[in-house]
Design a protein around this motif. Structure first.
Motif, short mmCIF file in Angstrom:
data_model
loop_
_atom_site.label_atom_id
_atom_site.label_comp_id
_atom_site.label_asym_id
_atom_site.label_seq_id
_atom_site.Cartn_x
_atom_site.Cartn_y
_atom_site.Cartn_z
N GLU A 74 0.84 -1.18 0.00
CA GLU A 74 0.00 0.00 0.00
C GLU A 74 0.88 1.24 0.00
OE1 GLU A 74 -2.74 -0.07 3.25
OE2 GLU A 74 -3.09 -2.19 3.00
N GLN A 75 0.33 2.34 -0.48
CA GLN A 75 1.10 3.58 -0.54
C GLN A 75 1.60 3.99 0.84
OE1 GLN A 75 -0.96 6.86 -2.30
NE2 GLN A 75 0.90 7.99 -2.61
N LYS A 76 0.77 3.88 1.85
CA LYS A 76 1.16 4.25 3.21
C LYS A 76 2.38 3.46 3.66
CE LYS A 76 -0.62 4.78 7.85
NZ LYS A 76 -0.16 3.78 8.76
N ASN A 77 2.40 2.17 3.39
CA ASN A 77 3.54 1.35 3.78
C ASN A 77 4.81 1.76 3.05
OD1 ASN A 77 1.95 -0.12 5.52
ND2 ASN A 77 1.51 -1.70 4.02
N ILE A 78 4.69 2.10 1.79
CA ILE A 78 5.85 2.54 1.02
C ILE A 78 6.38 3.85 1.58
CG2 ILE A 78 6.62 3.38 -1.23
CD1 ILE A 78 4.67 1.31 -2.46
N LEU A 79 5.49 4.78 1.87
CA LEU A 79 5.91 6.07 2.42
C LEU A 79 6.58 5.89 3.78
CD1 LEU A 79 2.87 8.30 1.40
CD2 LEU A 79 5.10 8.10 0.26
N ASP A 80 6.04 5.01 4.60
CA ASP A 80 6.67 4.72 5.90
C ASP A 80 8.06 4.12 5.71
OD1 ASP A 80 4.44 5.66 7.26
OD2 ASP A 80 3.61 3.67 7.61
N GLU A 81 8.18 3.23 4.74
CA GLU A 81 9.48 2.60 4.45
C GLU A 81 10.49 3.65 3.98
OE1 GLU A 81 11.86 -0.87 4.28
OE2 GLU A 81 9.80 -0.70 4.96
N ILE A 82 10.04 4.56 3.14
CA ILE A 82 10.92 5.63 2.65
C ILE A 82 11.39 6.48 3.82
CG2 ILE A 82 10.97 7.78 1.32
CD1 ILE A 82 9.15 6.35 -0.74
N LYS A 83 10.46 6.88 4.69
CA LYS A 83 10.82 7.70 5.86
C LYS A 83 11.83 6.97 6.75
CE LYS A 83 6.34 9.98 6.05
NZ LYS A 83 5.05 10.04 6.77
N GLU A 84 11.62 5.69 6.93
CA GLU A 84 12.48 4.90 7.80
C GLU A 84 13.90 4.76 7.25
OE1 GLU A 84 12.70 0.25 8.85
OE2 GLU A 84 10.78 1.20 9.34
N LYS A 85 14.02 4.55 5.95
CA LYS A 85 15.34 4.27 5.36
C LYS A 85 16.04 5.48 4.77
CE LYS A 85 14.60 -0.58 4.56
NZ LYS A 85 14.58 -1.69 3.62
N LYS A 86 15.34 6.58 4.64
CA LYS A 86 15.88 7.77 3.95
C LYS A 86 17.25 8.19 4.50
CE LYS A 86 14.99 12.61 3.43
NZ LYS A 86 14.17 13.71 3.85
N SER A 87 17.40 8.22 5.80
CA SER A 87 18.63 8.76 6.39
C SER A 87 19.88 7.95 6.07
CB SER A 87 18.47 8.89 7.91
OG SER A 87 18.33 7.61 8.49
N ILE A 88 19.72 6.68 5.70
CA ILE A 88 20.91 5.86 5.42
C ILE A 88 21.22 5.77 3.92
CG2 ILE A 88 20.66 4.48 7.52
CD1 ILE A 88 19.48 2.24 5.72
N LEU A 89 20.38 6.41 3.11
CA LEU A 89 20.58 6.36 1.66
C LEU A 89 21.57 7.42 1.20
CD1 LEU A 89 16.86 5.88 0.55
CD2 LEU A 89 18.63 4.13 0.68
N PRO A 90 22.20 7.21 0.04
CA PRO A 90 23.08 8.24 -0.53
C PRO A 90 22.31 9.52 -0.87
CG PRO A 90 23.42 6.11 -1.59
CD PRO A 90 22.21 5.98 -0.73
N ARG A 91 23.02 10.61 -1.03
CA ARG A 91 22.44 11.94 -1.22
C ARG A 91 21.39 11.99 -2.34
NH1 ARG A 91 23.70 15.93 -4.62
NH2 ARG A 91 25.59 14.89 -5.26
#
Length: 70
Positions: free
Chosen positions: A2-19
């Motif tokens: 679901e879109q909500k789950n994807i957005l939550d996943e993005i928020k969770e992992k964003k800080s460890i991703l490259p610029r």
């Protein structure tokens, strides 16, 4: 997913991703509905990144294909 789950996943992992991937995340989080309707090329262009960055971010989120992300 679901879109909500994807957005939550993005928020969770964003800080460890490259610029560039974080830049893409910011765009998606700011315009989630619009982002979900775009092709991979359109998303990359609007976020100011390359298509390879989109693919790598999708893989970092544990998905194999862009259609799974949309």
């Amino acid at each position: 997913m679901e879109q909500k789950n994807i957005l939550d996943e993005i928020k969770e992992k964003k800080s460890i991703l490259p610029r560039q991937q974080r830049q893409l995340c910011d765009y998606i989080l700011s315009k989630p509905i619009e982002a979900s309707t775009l092709t991979i090329n359109e998303l990359a262009k609007r976020a100011g990144v390359g298509t390879t960055t989109v693919i790598r971010m999708i893989e970092a989120l544990g998905m194999e294909k862009y259609n799974q992300f949309k």
